[in-house]
Write a protein that holds these residues in place. Structure first.
Motif, PDB file in Angstrom:
ATOM      1  N   PRO A  35      15.839  41.620 -44.650  1.00  0.00           N
ATOM      2  CA  PRO A  35      16.344  40.502 -43.829  1.00  0.00           C
ATOM      3  C   PRO A  35      17.846  40.222 -43.910  1.00  0.00           C
ATOM      4  N   THR A  36      18.549  40.911 -44.809  1.00  0.00           N
ATOM      5  CA  THR A  36      20.004  40.686 -44.873  1.00  0.00           C
ATOM      6  C   THR A  36      20.753  41.920 -44.348  1.00  0.00           C
ATOM      7  N   VAL A  37      21.801  41.680 -43.576  1.00  0.00           N
ATOM      8  CA  VAL A  37      22.608  42.781 -43.021  1.00  0.00           C
ATOM      9  C   VAL A  37      24.015  42.694 -43.597  1.00  0.00           C
ATOM     10  N   ALA A  38      24.479  43.813 -44.167  1.00  0.00           N
ATOM     11  CA  ALA A  38      25.872  43.842 -44.640  1.00  0.00           C
ATOM     12  C   ALA A  38      26.770  44.272 -43.475  1.00  0.00           C
ATOM     13  N   MET A  39      27.903  43.624 -43.337  1.00  0.00           N
ATOM     14  CA  MET A  39      28.867  44.028 -42.295  1.00  0.00           C
ATOM     15  C   MET A  39      30.208  44.317 -42.964  1.00  0.00           C
ATOM     16  N   TRP A  40      30.638  45.584 -42.900  1.00  0.00           N
ATOM     17  CA  TRP A  40      31.927  45.912 -43.506  1.00  0.00           C
ATOM     18  C   TRP A  40      33.067  45.396 -42.617  1.00  0.00           C
ATOM     19  N   VAL A  41      33.984  44.671 -43.264  1.00  0.00           N
ATOM     20  CA  VAL A  41      35.120  44.093 -42.551  1.00  0.00           C
ATOM     21  C   VAL A  41      36.412  44.709 -43.100  1.00  0.00           C
ATOM     22  N   PHE A  42      37.216  45.268 -42.207  1.00  0.00           N
ATOM     23  CA  PHE A  42      38.549  45.729 -42.606  1.00  0.00           C
ATOM     24  C   PHE A  42      39.363  44.450 -42.842  1.00  0.00           C
ATOM     25  N   GLU A  43      39.595  44.169 -44.131  1.00  0.00           N
ATOM     26  CA  GLU A  43      40.107  42.839 -44.501  1.00  0.00           C
ATOM     27  C   GLU A  43      41.497  42.567 -43.926  1.00  0.00           C
ATOM     28  N   GLU A  44      41.680  41.357 -43.449  1.00  0.00           N
ATOM     29  CA  GLU A  44      43.006  40.921 -42.996  1.00  0.00           C
ATOM     30  C   GLU A  44      43.049  39.402 -43.087  1.00  0.00           C
ATOM     31  N   VAL A  46      43.662  35.858 -41.406  1.00  0.00           N
ATOM     32  CA  VAL A  46      43.673  35.188 -40.102  1.00  0.00           C
ATOM     33  C   VAL A  46      43.968  33.715 -40.374  1.00  0.00           C
ATOM     34  N   ASN A  47      45.028  33.210 -39.823  1.00  0.00           N
ATOM     35  CA  ASN A  47      45.482  31.838 -40.105  1.00  0.00           C
ATOM     36  C   ASN A  47      45.595  31.591 -41.612  1.00  0.00           C
ATOM     37  N   GLY A  48      46.077  32.601 -42.339  1.00  0.00           N
ATOM     38  CA  GLY A  48      46.298  32.467 -43.773  1.00  0.00           C
ATOM     39  C   GLY A  48      45.043  32.600 -44.635  1.00  0.00           C
ATOM     40  N   ARG A  49      43.880  32.860 -44.007  1.00  0.00           N
ATOM     41  CA  ARG A  49      42.625  33.012 -44.785  1.00  0.00           C
ATOM     42  C   ARG A  49      42.061  34.415 -44.590  1.00  0.00           C
ATOM     43  N   LYS A  50      41.327  34.882 -45.628  1.00  0.00           N
ATOM     44  CA  LYS A  50      40.697  36.205 -45.507  1.00  0.00           C
ATOM     45  C   LYS A  50      39.609  36.156 -44.429  1.00  0.00           C
ATOM     46  N   LEU A  51      39.592  37.202 -43.589  1.00  0.00           N
ATOM     47  CA  LEU A  51      38.608  37.214 -42.499  1.00  0.00           C
ATOM     48  C   LEU A  51      37.179  37.209 -43.042  1.00  0.00           C
ATOM     49  N   THR A  52      36.935  37.933 -44.142  1.00  0.00           N
ATOM     50  CA  THR A  52      35.567  37.935 -44.725  1.00  0.00           C
ATOM     51  C   THR A  52      35.156  36.511 -45.111  1.00  0.00           C
ATOM     52  N   GLU A  53      36.085  35.764 -45.710  1.00  0.00           N
ATOM     53  CA  GLU A  53      35.739  34.400 -46.146  1.00  0.00           C
ATOM     54  C   GLU A  53      35.436  33.517 -44.933  1.00  0.00           C
ATOM     55  N   ASN A  73      22.340  35.547 -41.900  1.00  0.00           N
ATOM     56  CA  ASN A  73      21.947  36.693 -42.745  1.00  0.00           C
ATOM     57  C   ASN A  73      22.887  37.890 -42.597  1.00  0.00           C
ATOM     58  N   VAL A  74      23.929  37.761 -41.781  1.00  0.00           N
ATOM     59  CA  VAL A  74      24.959  38.816 -41.701  1.00  0.00           C
ATOM     60  C   VAL A  74      26.045  38.464 -42.711  1.00  0.00           C
ATOM     61  N   VAL A  75      26.208  39.345 -43.705  1.00  0.00           N
ATOM     62  CA  VAL A  75      27.150  39.050 -44.789  1.00  0.00           C
ATOM     63  C   VAL A  75      28.357  39.980 -44.686  1.00  0.00           C
ATOM     64  N   ALA A  76      29.536  39.388 -44.545  1.00  0.00           N
ATOM     65  CA  ALA A  76      30.766  40.185 -44.451  1.00  0.00           C
ATOM     66  C   ALA A  76      31.175  40.672 -45.832  1.00  0.00           C
ATOM     67  N   VAL A  77      31.493  41.967 -45.927  1.00  0.00           N
ATOM     68  CA  VAL A  77      31.878  42.577 -47.206  1.00  0.00           C
ATOM     69  C   VAL A  77      33.175  43.358 -46.991  1.00  0.00           C
ATOM     70  N   ALA A  78      34.175  43.093 -47.830  1.00  0.00           N
ATOM     71  CA  ALA A  78      35.470  43.756 -47.636  1.00  0.00           C
ATOM     72  C   ALA A  78      35.511  45.147 -48.275  1.00  0.00           C
ATOM     73  N   ASP A  79      34.699  45.348 -49.321  1.00  0.00           N
ATOM     74  CA  ASP A  79      34.714  46.629 -50.026  1.00  0.00           C
ATOM     75  C   ASP A  79      33.732  47.582 -49.337  1.00  0.00           C
TER      76      ASP A  79
END
Ligand SMILES: NC(=O)c1ccc[n+]([C@@H]2O[C@H](COP(=O)([O-])OP(=O)(O)OC[C@H]3O[C@@H](n4cnc5c(N)ncnc54)[C@H](O)[C@@H]3O)[C@@H](O)[C@H]2O)c1
Ligand SMILES: O=P(O)(O)OC[C@H](O)CO
Length: 351
Positions: A35-44, A46-53, A73-79
């Protein structure tokens, strides 16, 4: 009972986020999937905050798919290594320019029995020749890779506006499972076996869309665009027969969403069309316009025209693909954009 399969979306751009939204909702109601989906995010930032956060706190990719909530249930992961390490199903949704680096990082980090599906519209060109992106992934990671291509402008899909799509998959069981993972009432999936044709259609239509944008920017009308679509489709079919000569290439596959339907939607509503239109109107560089108009999203059409051009030049076939060639020369060799119309007027299809 088989263990539920874990899904990872490798990418989080405009389409990557729309895909994560569909997959997140579908896995919640299908016990075949974790039930959980990992989504890889190329970290950057946005408005001074990490996109994953931002994504994990607000459940929205405010940069690449603003205005559409992602399921919790979509979880952003930078690594990247962490994101893919537990996945059984890897969904690749990044601009094609980045596929080598991403696969290199994933090498040795994925489960040996994982399998993949590519949503990437583009081809890879290197000294060893032109390759499908699915083949790059397969060769680098040693996994089987299907493809999903169709008339699917990401924002419309995220809005739940009805559309169709095509999965190209050679393995019947995998095709059925991937369809279960992707299909919704608004996103109807057809599975076909000619995966190479499905994929090459997705790449080539972006070249034609650049040509359609030139015509719009030059002030031509819908009849002209229909001619560009028709001639572009003829070149797509001819190129596919040339490139996929070792595989079966049936006319029926061009009638699927990945063929004529994607070509039409991209030539009317796509980003390649939009930026090419501005290029023809303003005379400014594509690079500059991409930066200014796309807020970090990436064009695939001009790069694909250049990649395809290398093969056509090597095979001395440029005169049989004047539309593809004109798009390349206008984008990269300073040929005046006004020449595009004479290329269409003098197309060999009229001789
Ligand atoms: N957007 C659409 O409507 C749509 C629809 C169907 C298919 N596609 C295809 O899907 C693929 C992905 O498109 P998209 O719209 O999700 O991407 P996009 O155009 O939104 O590209 C931006 C993404 O690229 C990432 N990125 C930037 N630099 C990077 C780097 N160095 N390494 C890795 N990633 C980097 C960004 O973080 C962002 O996630 C493309 O091949 C596209 O043709 C797009
Ligand atoms: O916006 P484009 O031109 O990258 O096209 C988007 C999709 O590929 C349409 O199916």
């Amino acid at each position: 009972m088989t263990t539920p399969k874990k899904v990872c979306v490798v990418g989080s751009g405009n389409w990557g986020s729309a895909i994560a939204r569909i997959v997140g909702l579908n896995v919640e109601r299908n016990s075949k999937f974790h039930p959980t989906v990992a989504m890889w995010v190329f970290e950057e930032l946005v408005n001074g905050r990490k996109l994953t956060e931002i994504i994990n706190a607000e459940h929205e990719n405010i940069k690449y798919l603003p205005g559409h909530k992602l399921p919790d249930n979509v979880v952003a992961v930078a690594d990247l290594s962490e994101a893919v390490s537990h996945a059984d199903v890897l969904l690749f949704v990044i601009p094609h320019q980045f596929i080598h680096k991403v696969c290199d990082t994933m090498q040795g980090k994925i489960k040996p029995d994982a399998f993949g599906m590519s949503f990437i519209k583009g081809v890879d060109e290197s000294p060893s020749g032109l390759k499908l992106i699915s083949a790059v992934i397969r060769d680098k990671l040693g996994i089987s890779v299907s493809v999903l291509m169709g008339a699917n402008i990401a924002n419309e899909v995220a809005e739940g506006k009805f559309c169709e799509t095509t999965i190209g998959c050679k393995d019947k069981d995998q095709g059925t499972l991937l369809k279960e993972l992707m299909q919704t009432d608004h996103f109807r999936v057809t599975v076909v076996e000619e995966a190479e044709v499905v994929e090459i259609c997705g790449a080539l239509k972006n070249i034609v869309a650049v040509g359609a944008g030139f015509c719009d920017g030059l002030g031509f009308g819908d009849n002209t665009k229909a001619a560009v679509i028709r001639l572009g489709l003829m070149e797509m079919v001819a190129f596919t027969r040339l490139f996929c000569s070792a595989h079966s290439v049936s006319p029926a596959t061009f009638l699927e969403s990945c063929g004529i339907a994607d070509l039409i939607t991209t030539c009317y509503g796509g980003r390649n069309r939009r930026v090419a239109d501005a290029f023809a109107r303003t005379g400014r560089s594509l690079e500059e316009l991409e930066k200014e108009m796309m807020n970090g999203q990436k064009l695939q059409g001009p790069a694909t025209a250049a990649e395809v051009h290398v093969l056509l030049e090597q095979k001395a076939l440029l005169d049989q693909f004047p539309l593809f060639n004109a798009v390349y020369e206008i984008c990269f060799e300073g040929r005046p954009v006004t020449d595009f119309i004479s290329c269409v007027q003098n197309h060999p299809a009229h001789l």
